[in-house]
Scaffold this motif. Structure first.
Motif, PDB file in Angstrom:
ATOM      1  N   GLU A 157       0.830  -1.205   0.000  1.00 42.59           N
ATOM      2  CA  GLU A 157       0.000   0.000   0.000  1.00 42.59           C
ATOM      3  C   GLU A 157       0.862   1.251   0.000  1.00 42.59           C
ATOM      4  O   GLU A 157       0.572   2.229  -0.685  1.00 42.59           O
ATOM      5  CB  GLU A 157      -0.930  -0.017   1.216  1.00 42.59           C
ATOM      6  CG  GLU A 157      -2.032   1.026   1.177  1.00 42.59           C
ATOM      7  CD  GLU A 157      -1.618   2.399   1.693  1.00 42.59           C
ATOM      8  OE1 GLU A 157      -2.285   3.395   1.342  1.00 42.59           O
ATOM      9  OE2 GLU A 157      -0.609   2.475   2.443  1.00 42.59           O
ATOM     10  N   ARG A 161       0.855   3.941  -3.027  1.00 43.77           N
ATOM     11  CA  ARG A 161       0.567   5.349  -2.722  1.00 43.77           C
ATOM     12  C   ARG A 161       1.638   6.260  -3.322  1.00 43.77           C
ATOM     13  O   ARG A 161       1.325   7.314  -3.896  1.00 43.77           O
ATOM     14  CB  ARG A 161       0.491   5.533  -1.199  1.00 43.77           C
ATOM     15  CG  ARG A 161       0.113   6.932  -0.756  1.00 43.77           C
ATOM     16  CD  ARG A 161       0.179   7.014   0.772  1.00 43.77           C
ATOM     17  NE  ARG A 161      -0.819   6.146   1.385  1.00 43.77           N
ATOM     18  CZ  ARG A 161      -2.053   6.544   1.684  1.00 43.77           C
ATOM     19  NH1 ARG A 161      -2.426   7.788   1.404  1.00 43.77           N
ATOM     20  NH2 ARG A 161      -2.892   5.713   2.254  1.00 43.77           N
ATOM     21  N   ALA A 164       1.388   6.259  -7.239  1.00 44.36           N
ATOM     22  CA  ALA A 164       0.233   6.979  -7.791  1.00 44.36           C
ATOM     23  C   ALA A 164       0.549   8.444  -8.077  1.00 44.36           C
ATOM     24  O   ALA A 164      -0.114   9.071  -8.918  1.00 44.36           O
ATOM     25  CB  ALA A 164      -0.945   6.867  -6.828  1.00 44.36           C
ATOM     26  N   SER A 171      -5.109   7.672  -8.695  1.00 44.61           N
ATOM     27  CA  SER A 171      -4.807   8.246  -7.385  1.00 44.61           C
ATOM     28  C   SER A 171      -5.036   7.181  -6.319  1.00 44.61           C
ATOM     29  O   SER A 171      -5.629   6.129  -6.584  1.00 44.61           O
ATOM     30  CB  SER A 171      -5.689   9.463  -7.102  1.00 44.61           C
ATOM     31  OG  SER A 171      -7.043   9.067  -6.911  1.00 44.61           O
ATOM     32  N   ARG A 172      -4.592   7.468  -5.114  1.00 48.57           N
ATOM     33  CA  ARG A 172      -4.794   6.498  -4.036  1.00 48.57           C
ATOM     34  C   ARG A 172      -6.275   6.268  -3.781  1.00 48.57           C
ATOM     35  O   ARG A 172      -6.690   5.146  -3.426  1.00 48.57           O
ATOM     36  CB  ARG A 172      -4.106   6.992  -2.757  1.00 48.57           C
ATOM     37  CG  ARG A 172      -4.374   6.132  -1.515  1.00 48.57           C
ATOM     38  CD  ARG A 172      -3.876   4.719  -1.703  1.00 48.57           C
ATOM     39  NE  ARG A 172      -4.173   3.864  -0.560  1.00 48.57           N
ATOM     40  CZ  ARG A 172      -5.294   3.172  -0.390  1.00 48.57           C
ATOM     41  NH1 ARG A 172      -6.252   3.237  -1.329  1.00 48.57           N
ATOM     42  NH2 ARG A 172      -5.488   2.427   0.675  1.00 48.57           N
TER      43      ARG A 172
END
Length: 434
Positions: A157, A161, A164, A171-172
């Motif tokens: 994750e 993030r 992105a 986007s996240r």
């Protein structure tokens, strides 16, 4: 041992050892994949002979192991003493679609494959206008909330993030991360309070955590959970525990109820005087736990025990050779540490009867410090710490090398001759056709 006193032969299908606690960081690009593995021939240049292959059977009466090399015919290898240290494999269940869609986290190949796969899904989502394709590409499901699952989803994750930021159309907020576990909490190794903190922390980053549930099917990426949730995902990561290597069942060794090799406290296999076992494939009595009143205490399958068992096992093999008394393996739990992404983690340090619980950045430092020092060989220690140091000043690499999964595909397409159309065949063939 004295030089020439014995010949040590290591048989393994891979010519390297993998330090598995670093697989999540390798998947996130925090550590180079080559620095997570230790080449056996380099660290054992004089101490052992390394054979790349598999042991397919063991004849205990003749003291002979049958070796299947990478190429060529199988052959027999005699031995006087035998050590079983085959580790564990992913524990799976007969879930429809899991074999075709799931990604494990037991080897460096799977770790790097996961990294390339996640970045490739972001590439797909950025280049399409089909909302259904985008949604499926940006949905990431992780099954299993133990150390492997929680650490992997935290690291991935974090990487997604960061990545992105370089995509115009991703986007996240477009991504969906889901963590599923059949237990009622995650990170059970660090206790309920730190487990609750880890769950709350992941949820604060937008991760959906579903406990006391399981996955019923994932055919073609359509994930169906027992709690009724259904999602479509191109990424399904399976980290729901491990089991002893199933090859152990072919060796005629005494096995425990879960398939581990049944061992004495000295790590000697029960009923034998020349076979030992250690690590994830061994069922070893936990003497400290039993003295505390738990008669059914066994050493858990983790690196903390495996590293220490190996040293006791080596001493006991030499003691058996020379007729000395063997020592039982005894180790009190020192605690556990886990990283949940950059600058985030949980740690429980056991000092006697006192337990120190840490969370956040300090726990993350404990996690990196402990595993960095536990990494075998100074060569790899220095390289890992160098990766971490460079990561403090340089941005994370977010390039996908998905073509590594099939590196010859482009060359094959270039070299493979196209079929000749019938209309441009030889004149005599045209005449016959007419």
């Amino acid at each position: 041992m004295r030089y020439g006193e014995a010949t040590v032969t290591v048989v393994d299908p891979r010519s390297y050892m993998t330090y598995q606690p670093f697989l999540p960081e390798a998947a996130a690009g925090s550590i180079s994949p080559r620095h997570v593995v230790v080449p056996l021939r380099r660290v054992l240049p004089k101490a052992a002979e390394v054979l790349t292959g598999r042991v397919t059977s063991i004849d205990q009466d003749r003291k002979v192991a049958t070796i299947a090399p990478l190429v060529g015919e199988s052959y027999e290898l005699p031995f006087d003493y035998l050590v079983i240290a085959m580790g564990a494999v992913s524990r799976t269940f007969p879930i429809p679609g899991l074999a075709e869609q799931g990604i494990g986290m037991k080897g460096i190949e799977e770790s790097i494959g996961l990294r390339n796969h996640v970045l490739e899904q972001m590439d797909k989502a950025d280049s399409t206008t089909d909302e259904e394709i985008r949604r499926k590409a940006l949905t990431f499901v992780f099954i299993g909330g133990g150390f492997a699952g929680a650490e992997t989803i935290g690291e991935v994750e974090d990487m997604a993030r960061d990545a992105a930021k370089y995509y115009r159309n991703v986007s996240r907020d477009d991504m969906r991360f889901i963590l599923v576990d059949a237990a009622d909490r995650i990170l059970p190794e660090v206790g309920p309070k730190l487990g609750a903190y880890g769950k709350a922390h992941l949820e604060s980053r937008g991760v959906e955590v579903y406990l006391s549930t399981s996955m019923e099917s994932c055919v073609d990426g359509h994930v169906v959970l027992k709690n009724g949730l259904e999602v479509d995902a191109n990424t399904i990561v399976w980290t729901a525990g491990v089991k002893p290597n199933p090859a152990l069942a072919r060796f005629g060794l005494p096995l425990g109820p879960r398939g581990h090799v049944d061992c004495e406290p000295t790590l000697q296999v029960k009923g034998t005087d020349y076979i030992w076992a250690a690590g994830d494939n061994a069922q070893v009595p936990d003497l400290v736990g039993r003295e505390a009143g738990n008669e059914n205490a066994w050493c858990p399958p983790n690196a903390q025990h495996a590293l220490r068992q190996a040293k006791v096992l080596g001493d006991n093999v030499v003691a058996r050779m020379r007729g000395f008394q063997q020592k039982p393996y005894r180790h009190a739990n020192k605690g556990a540490v886990a990283g949940l992404g950059l600058h985030k983690g949980v740690a429980m340090i056991v000092m006697g009867k006192m337990k120190i619980k840490l969370k956040g950045r300090l726990a993350w430092y404990m996690h990196r410090g402990y595993h960095g020092l536990a990494m075998p060989t100074w060569n790899r220690k220095i390289r890992v710490f160098a990766d971490w140091t460079l990561g403090m000043f340089l941005k994370r690499e977010v390039v996908s090398l998905g073509a590594m999964e099939n590196p010859r595909e482009e060359f094959y397409q270039a070299a493979n001759p196209a079929p000749v159309p019938a209309a441009v065949g030889k004149p005599e063939e045209k005449a016959k056709a007419s």
